[in-house]
Enzyme design. Sequence first.
Site, mmCIF file in Angstrom:
data_model
loop_
_atom_site.group_PDB
_atom_site.id
_atom_site.type_symbol
_atom_site.label_atom_id
_atom_site.label_comp_id
_atom_site.label_asym_id
_atom_site.label_seq_id
_atom_site.Cartn_x
_atom_site.Cartn_y
_atom_site.Cartn_z
ATOM 1 N N SER A 66 38.698 11.520 -8.398
ATOM 2 C CA SER A 66 38.144 11.253 -6.995
ATOM 3 C C SER A 66 37.282 10.350 -7.347
ATOM 4 O O SER A 66 37.292 9.150 -6.894
ATOM 5 C CB SER A 66 37.266 12.496 -7.389
ATOM 6 O OG SER A 66 36.345 12.738 -6.017
ATOM 7 N N ASP A 278 34.789 9.847 -0.108
ATOM 8 C CA ASP A 278 34.867 9.783 -1.337
ATOM 9 C C ASP A 278 36.227 9.128 -1.712
ATOM 10 O O ASP A 278 37.318 9.052 -1.034
ATOM 11 C CB ASP A 278 34.454 10.521 -2.273
ATOM 12 C CG ASP A 278 35.440 12.145 -2.585
ATOM 13 O OD1 ASP A 278 36.467 11.995 -1.808
ATOM 14 O OD2 ASP A 278 35.324 12.307 -3.243
ATOM 15 N N ARG A 499 20.293 19.282 -15.757
ATOM 16 C CA ARG A 499 21.877 19.765 -16.327
ATOM 17 C C ARG A 499 23.019 19.397 -17.296
ATOM 18 O O ARG A 499 22.753 18.126 -16.495
ATOM 19 C CB ARG A 499 22.223 20.863 -14.894
ATOM 20 C CG ARG A 499 22.284 20.034 -14.035
ATOM 21 C CD ARG A 499 23.888 20.916 -13.176
ATOM 22 N NE ARG A 499 24.448 21.142 -13.158
ATOM 23 C CZ ARG A 499 25.792 19.948 -12.894
ATOM 24 N NH1 ARG A 499 25.472 18.987 -12.973
ATOM 25 N NH2 ARG A 499 27.058 20.027 -13.354
ATOM 26 N N PRO A 500 23.845 20.144 -17.645
ATOM 27 C CA PRO A 500 24.942 18.624 -18.358
ATOM 28 C C PRO A 500 25.679 18.519 -17.484
ATOM 29 O O PRO A 500 26.319 19.767 -16.183
ATOM 30 C CB PRO A 500 25.301 19.229 -19.231
ATOM 31 C CG PRO A 500 24.816 20.968 -19.304
ATOM 32 C CD PRO A 500 23.744 21.350 -18.686
ATOM 33 N N SER A 501 26.458 17.045 -17.368
ATOM 34 C CA SER A 501 27.478 17.576 -16.092
ATOM 35 C C SER A 501 28.956 17.836 -16.719
ATOM 36 O O SER A 501 29.020 17.833 -17.705
ATOM 37 C CB SER A 501 27.554 15.851 -16.240
ATOM 38 O OG SER A 501 29.238 15.548 -16.128
HETATM 39 P P1 NG1 Z 1 28.993 16.874 -12.052
HETATM 40 O O1 NG1 Z 1 29.390 15.402 -13.449
HETATM 41 O O2 NG1 Z 1 29.448 18.520 -12.918
HETATM 42 O O3 NG1 Z 1 27.514 17.432 -12.533
HETATM 43 C C1 NG1 Z 1 30.122 16.484 -9.716
HETATM 44 C C2 NG1 Z 1 29.744 17.165 -8.772
HETATM 45 C C3 NG1 Z 1 29.932 18.426 -8.231
HETATM 46 C C4 NG1 Z 1 30.527 18.195 -7.991
HETATM 47 C C5 NG1 Z 1 32.000 18.168 -9.263
HETATM 48 C C6 NG1 Z 1 33.409 17.800 -9.168
HETATM 49 C C7 NG1 Z 1 26.774 16.396 -8.606
HETATM 50 C C8 NG1 Z 1 25.160 16.297 -8.728
HETATM 51 N N1 NG1 Z 1 28.110 17.471 -9.113
HETATM 52 O O4 NG1 Z 1 29.345 17.177 -11.099
HETATM 53 O O5 NG1 Z 1 28.711 18.462 -7.710
HETATM 54 O O6 NG1 Z 1 31.417 17.913 -7.188
HETATM 55 O O7 NG1 Z 1 31.073 16.739 -9.552
HETATM 56 O O8 NG1 Z 1 34.181 16.558 -7.982
HETATM 57 O O9 NG1 Z 1 27.735 15.791 -7.551
HETATM 58 ZN ZN ZN Z 2 36.847 13.906 -4.952
#
Ligand code: NG1
Ligand code: ZN
Length: 531
Positions: A66, A278, A499-501
């Site tokens: 992505s 994106d 929050r944890p990613s």
């Molecule tokens: P994480 O890394 O869990 O925040 C990010 C995006 C999600 C989603 C995912 C999948 C933000 C804050 N977070 O997730 O909304 O799109 O990537 O691609 O934009």
């Molecule tokens: Zn994407």
Amino acid sequence: SSLRVVYAFAREMHPKTTDVFIQYGTAGFRTKANLLEHVVYRMGLLAVIRSRVKNGRTIGIMITASHNLEPDNGVKLIDPDGEMLEQSWEDIATRMANVSDNDLESITGQIIKEVNADMSLKASVYIGMDTRYTSPRLAAAAANGVIALKGTPKEFGIVTTPILHFCVKCRNDNTYGVPTEEGYYEKIVGSFKRIRQKLSVSGDYNTTLYVDGANGVGGKKLNIIKKTLDGELDLMLFNLGGNGGKLNLNCGADYVKVSQSVPVGVEHVPYQRVASLDGDGDRIVYYYVDDDKKMHLLDGDRIATLLASYITELLNNCGANSLKLGLVQTAYANGASTKYITEELKIPVSCVKTGVKNLHHEALKYDIGIYFEANGHGTVVYSNEAKNTLKKIDEDGDAEQRKSAQILLDFINMTNETVGDAISDLFLVETVLCARGQNITGWETTYQDLPCRQLKVTVQDRNAIQTTDAERRCISPEGLQERIDELVCKVESGRAFVRPSGTEDIVRVYAEGDTQESADKLAEDVAQAVR
Ligand code: NG1
Ligand code: ZN
């Protein structure tokens, strides 16, 4: 047995070369591309098992990372209805990915038993990839996995993630469309053209649209579409991957949204609307720069409210008010958008955890469910009840009602209901702006965003942070939420959460305030509390 040969082949062709644990997260597996070959091969195996559990229906495998930079890559599975892989299978995928080459055979056998897959059935797997130079090799590994378990792979080459979702859906439900890239253009772009014949370009709407393609696949596909447009839309495409432009580097929807600044590689003309995609074409945000070169961002929340208000208007016009329409957001939605939806549009809104699958499933609870992440990932889903009601109005209604019902039916056809889709969303937005004779500043005046800031914090163990209430509050580590509350209290219109990613080894911090300075400071203070 033939299976023996398969696993020996796996060891030789796609060996596991790392012991680092990898997890199927919100966006499948995602990491440095050179750590993924065995993972992708195994997802080829798993897709075959999944297809057989689903009675031979087609499963998708998408190779992409992505909005991440070029060195990363990833893989995710697509379920038969074009949806993200069912949650309960994420653990199975994780087990498959992490087992040693020696144990791959026995674990695979165990999983086949657990999920009760009939291995004598046919299996069909669609494989797509983004433009990364590591993608072809990974797509080949996926195909090898599919062949190893005697499934039939079909490779789509370079496609956007949503195009692959669309094709998987069509293959399993031929009423949805034709499962090819051309079938996708035919349905989405064809509907756009049909609607344009019913609307007239008027008012402040201008057919020129600039596009930031993030040097990825979305821009390339728009370049194909552009040639089939007939003045309905004049696309000026930038960042198509040529001229040394690097994928997602200082450009693309994620860059624009998070850094709140304009991408490189795009010519900027004051008040000209720009759509920024994106890297794999499933997110879109709009923006423009004013006379002072200040950027104005119209993000996913803004697109959601635009679509929601237009659909509501059409529903009223055609007398289909009984259909229940709702909007789904995450904690990242700008507070001003939530307020506008509730108080002005008077549409019910729910907040769910980050991750498209969560939004999608919540949206399915409505007759018409609109979901968007603030980052620009989203779409609209329509129940059969909604579609049938509109078809009936198109047959039995009076002239006015029929006209609105027909526009809405085309609008539905233009929508990729399987997943957020930058190309489909672009045509939806352009349709609404055209119908309203609105330019981008007109669209912007509907409400004013609260200034906000997103930060990343690196910590030892991001999973030490646990959240509740759709990630808006944290329950561990102890004391952190109290500290955040204290900081938020001090800021006018303040809001913050951590929050944890799910896709990176970091903690995300989000803050809003009445001014940019207060939002920035709140984000920084909360980040400090996390460290
Ligand atoms: P994480 O890394 O869990 O925040 C990010 C995006 C999600 C989603 C995912 C999948 C933000 C804050 N977070 O997730 O909304 O799109 O990537 O691609 O934009
Ligand atoms: Zn994407």
